[in-house]
Motif scaffolding. Sequence first.
Motif, PDB file in Angstrom:
ATOM      1  N   THR A  28      -6.738   2.256   1.018  1.00 15.69           N
ATOM      2  CA  THR A  28      -7.550   2.269   2.245  1.00 15.69           C
ATOM      3  C   THR A  28      -8.561   1.124   2.218  1.00 15.69           C
ATOM      4  O   THR A  28      -8.716   0.389   3.201  1.00 15.69           O
ATOM      5  CB  THR A  28      -8.282   3.617   2.392  1.00 15.69           C
ATOM      6  OG1 THR A  28      -7.312   4.663   2.414  1.00 15.69           O
ATOM      7  CG2 THR A  28      -9.099   3.666   3.671  1.00 15.69           C
ATOM      8  N   GLY A  29      -9.210   0.944   1.083  1.00 16.70           N
ATOM      9  CA  GLY A  29     -10.154  -0.166   0.935  1.00 16.70           C
ATOM     10  C   GLY A  29      -9.464  -1.508   1.068  1.00 16.70           C
ATOM     11  O   GLY A  29      -9.946  -2.413   1.750  1.00 16.70           O
ATOM     12  N   PHE A  30      -8.295  -1.608   0.431  1.00 15.82           N
ATOM     13  CA  PHE A  30      -7.514  -2.851   0.468  1.00 15.82           C
ATOM     14  C   PHE A  30      -7.111  -3.211   1.902  1.00 15.82           C
ATOM     15  O   PHE A  30      -7.318  -4.345   2.354  1.00 15.82           O
ATOM     16  CB  PHE A  30      -6.273  -2.657  -0.414  1.00 15.82           C
ATOM     17  CG  PHE A  30      -5.297  -3.791  -0.391  1.00 15.82           C
ATOM     18  CD1 PHE A  30      -5.665  -5.047  -0.842  1.00 15.82           C
ATOM     19  CD2 PHE A  30      -4.004  -3.590   0.047  1.00 15.82           C
ATOM     20  CE1 PHE A  30      -4.747  -6.097  -0.830  1.00 15.82           C
ATOM     21  CE2 PHE A  30      -3.084  -4.629   0.064  1.00 15.82           C
ATOM     22  CZ  PHE A  30      -3.459  -5.881  -0.375  1.00 15.82           C
TER      23      PHE A  30
ATOM     24  N   SER B 268       0.832  -1.211   0.000  1.00 18.62           N
ATOM     25  CA  SER B 268       0.000   0.000   0.000  1.00 18.62           C
ATOM     26  C   SER B 268       0.862   1.255   0.000  1.00 18.62           C
ATOM     27  O   SER B 268       0.607   2.202  -0.752  1.00 18.62           O
ATOM     28  CB  SER B 268      -0.922   0.004   1.222  1.00 18.62           C
ATOM     29  OG  SER B 268      -1.820  -1.058   1.146  1.00 18.62           O
TER      30      SER B 268
ATOM     31  N   THR C 116      -8.413  -2.143   4.641  1.00 23.41           N
ATOM     32  CA  THR C 116      -9.584  -2.370   5.489  1.00 23.41           C
ATOM     33  C   THR C 116     -10.123  -3.782   5.280  1.00 23.41           C
ATOM     34  O   THR C 116     -10.516  -4.455   6.237  1.00 23.41           O
ATOM     35  CB  THR C 116     -10.687  -1.338   5.153  1.00 23.41           C
ATOM     36  OG1 THR C 116     -10.125  -0.036   5.246  1.00 23.41           O
ATOM     37  CG2 THR C 116     -11.858  -1.443   6.129  1.00 23.41           C
ATOM     38  N   ALA C 117     -10.121  -4.213   4.026  1.00 22.16           N
ATOM     39  CA  ALA C 117     -10.708  -5.528   3.706  1.00 22.16           C
ATOM     40  C   ALA C 117      -9.798  -6.691   4.076  1.00 22.16           C
ATOM     41  O   ALA C 117     -10.286  -7.770   4.412  1.00 22.16           O
ATOM     42  CB  ALA C 117     -11.036  -5.582   2.219  1.00 22.16           C
ATOM     43  N   MET C 118      -8.505  -6.461   4.023  1.00 19.19           N
ATOM     44  CA  MET C 118      -7.542  -7.558   4.237  1.00 19.19           C
ATOM     45  C   MET C 118      -7.762  -8.353   5.528  1.00 19.19           C
ATOM     46  O   MET C 118      -7.839  -9.586   5.490  1.00 19.19           O
ATOM     47  CB  MET C 118      -6.108  -7.022   4.189  1.00 19.19           C
ATOM     48  CG  MET C 118      -5.510  -7.032   2.820  1.00 19.19           C
ATOM     49  SD  MET C 118      -5.146  -8.679   2.208  1.00 19.19           S
ATOM     50  CE  MET C 118      -3.580  -8.990   2.986  1.00 19.19           C
TER      51      MET C 118
ATOM     52  N   SER D 271     -11.442 -16.049   6.152  1.00 19.65           N
ATOM     53  CA  SER D 271     -11.075 -17.269   5.429  1.00 19.65           C
ATOM     54  C   SER D 271     -10.640 -18.364   6.395  1.00 19.65           C
ATOM     55  O   SER D 271     -11.020 -19.529   6.243  1.00 19.65           O
ATOM     56  CB  SER D 271      -9.936 -16.998   4.449  1.00 19.65           C
ATOM     57  OG  SER D 271     -10.317 -16.008   3.543  1.00 19.65           O
TER      58      SER D 271
ATOM     59  N   PHE E  17     -10.363  -8.722   7.395  1.00 21.00           N
ATOM     60  CA  PHE E  17     -11.639  -9.450   7.350  1.00 21.00           C
ATOM     61  C   PHE E  17     -11.528 -10.664   6.425  1.00 21.00           C
ATOM     62  O   PHE E  17     -12.027 -11.742   6.738  1.00 21.00           O
ATOM     63  CB  PHE E  17     -12.766  -8.529   6.872  1.00 21.00           C
ATOM     64  CG  PHE E  17     -13.088  -7.446   7.845  1.00 21.00           C
ATOM     65  CD1 PHE E  17     -13.783  -7.712   9.012  1.00 21.00           C
ATOM     66  CD2 PHE E  17     -12.674  -6.153   7.625  1.00 21.00           C
ATOM     67  CE1 PHE E  17     -14.067  -6.718   9.929  1.00 21.00           C
ATOM     68  CE2 PHE E  17     -12.946  -5.145   8.529  1.00 21.00           C
ATOM     69  CZ  PHE E  17     -13.648  -5.428   9.679  1.00 21.00           C
ATOM     70  N   VAL E  18     -10.887 -10.461   5.295  1.00 21.05           N
ATOM     71  CA  VAL E  18     -10.741 -11.559   4.330  1.00 21.05           C
ATOM     72  C   VAL E  18      -9.881 -12.684   4.919  1.00 21.05           C
ATOM     73  O   VAL E  18     -10.242 -13.866   4.867  1.00 21.05           O
ATOM     74  CB  VAL E  18     -10.120 -11.036   3.014  1.00 21.05           C
ATOM     75  CG1 VAL E  18      -9.737 -12.178   2.095  1.00 21.05           C
ATOM     76  CG2 VAL E  18     -11.100 -10.113   2.316  1.00 21.05           C
TER      77      VAL E  18
END
Lengths: 204, 87
Positions: free
Chosen positions: B44-46, A51, B48-50, B57, B52-53
Motif C-alpha cells: 500500500t505504501g509502495f 504488489s 501510494t508513493a510510486m 521526478s 508521486f515519485v
Amino acid sequence: MTTHTIRARTAGPSGVPAGPSQPRTPIVPNGVLGMLIFVIVEAMMFAGLISAFVIVQAAAVGSWPPPGQPRLPAGETAINTVALLLSGVALLFAQRSFRSEPARALRPLLVSILLGAFFVLFQGAEWVALIGRGLTLTSSTHGSFFYLIVGMHGLHAVAALGLLAFIAWRLQQGRLTQDLLSAGQVFWYFVVGLWPILYIQVYL
Amino acid sequence: MSSVVILMVAFAAAVLCLVPGVAEACSVCFSAREENRVAFIATTGFMTAMPFVLVGSLGWWLRARVLEHEQSERESAENDRKTTEPR
C-alpha cells in the motif's frame, strides 16, 4: 509543454517580451517526453503486478513455490540478466559515438540489439523448459504470476527491440535524429532497469 | 470555561466513544499471518508513493532543464550584448 519560451524572463531590463520572431526552443524533445510518460504508465502497471505478487506470495500457506511446482532457474537467468545489462551499456556507447561520429554508433547499437535478442530468446527457451516441467499459466498462482509478469516484460523487450532495430535502420540510412535515439534509449533503459527488480522479486 | 469549549469537549468525547477497536477494510483483506499483513502495508505504501515519485521526478527533471536552458539563454544574451556594444 516541451516548447519553452522564456521571453518574459529574459527579454531584457525593460521586461518587454521579445517579439514573435524569437525562435521557440524545445526543452525536451516531444518524442522523449512522450516516451517518459509512457514509461511512467508502464512502471505503474508493473508496480501493481509486483504488489499483487508480493501479497499472494506472503499469503501462501507452506512453501513458495507451492508444492509440486518447479523452482525457477535463478542461476541460468542470472547470466541472461548480465546479457541484458550489457545491452544497456552497449546502447550507452552507441549514444556517445553518435554524438561524436554518427557512423561509429552502428556497431554498439547492433551489439545492444543482439544482446537484447539473446535475452528474449533465452527467456523463450526457459519458458519451454518450465512448461515441460509442469509450470503453466493455470498450474498455480506461482505459474500465473510468473508468466504474467515475466511475459509482460518480455513483450516490452520485444517492442523496444523493434524500436532499436528501426533506429539502426535509420542510422544506416543516415537519417537518424538525436531525438529518436534518445526516445529509444528511454524505452530500452526502462526494460533493462526493470528486469533486475523483477528478477529479485520473482526468481529469488 | 465557555459553553463552546464544553460543547467541543463533549463532541470529541462522543466521537472517541464511537471509534472502533479494529477497522478492517474488507473481509478478504484480512489474514492472521503477520507476513500477509506486512505485505499489505508495504505494498500500500509502495503503490501510494510510486505516482508521486515518478511524476515528481519527471517534474523535477523538466524544471532542471528549464533552469539550464534559461541560464544558457542569459549567457548567450550577455555575449550578444558585449559583441554589439559600441566601443
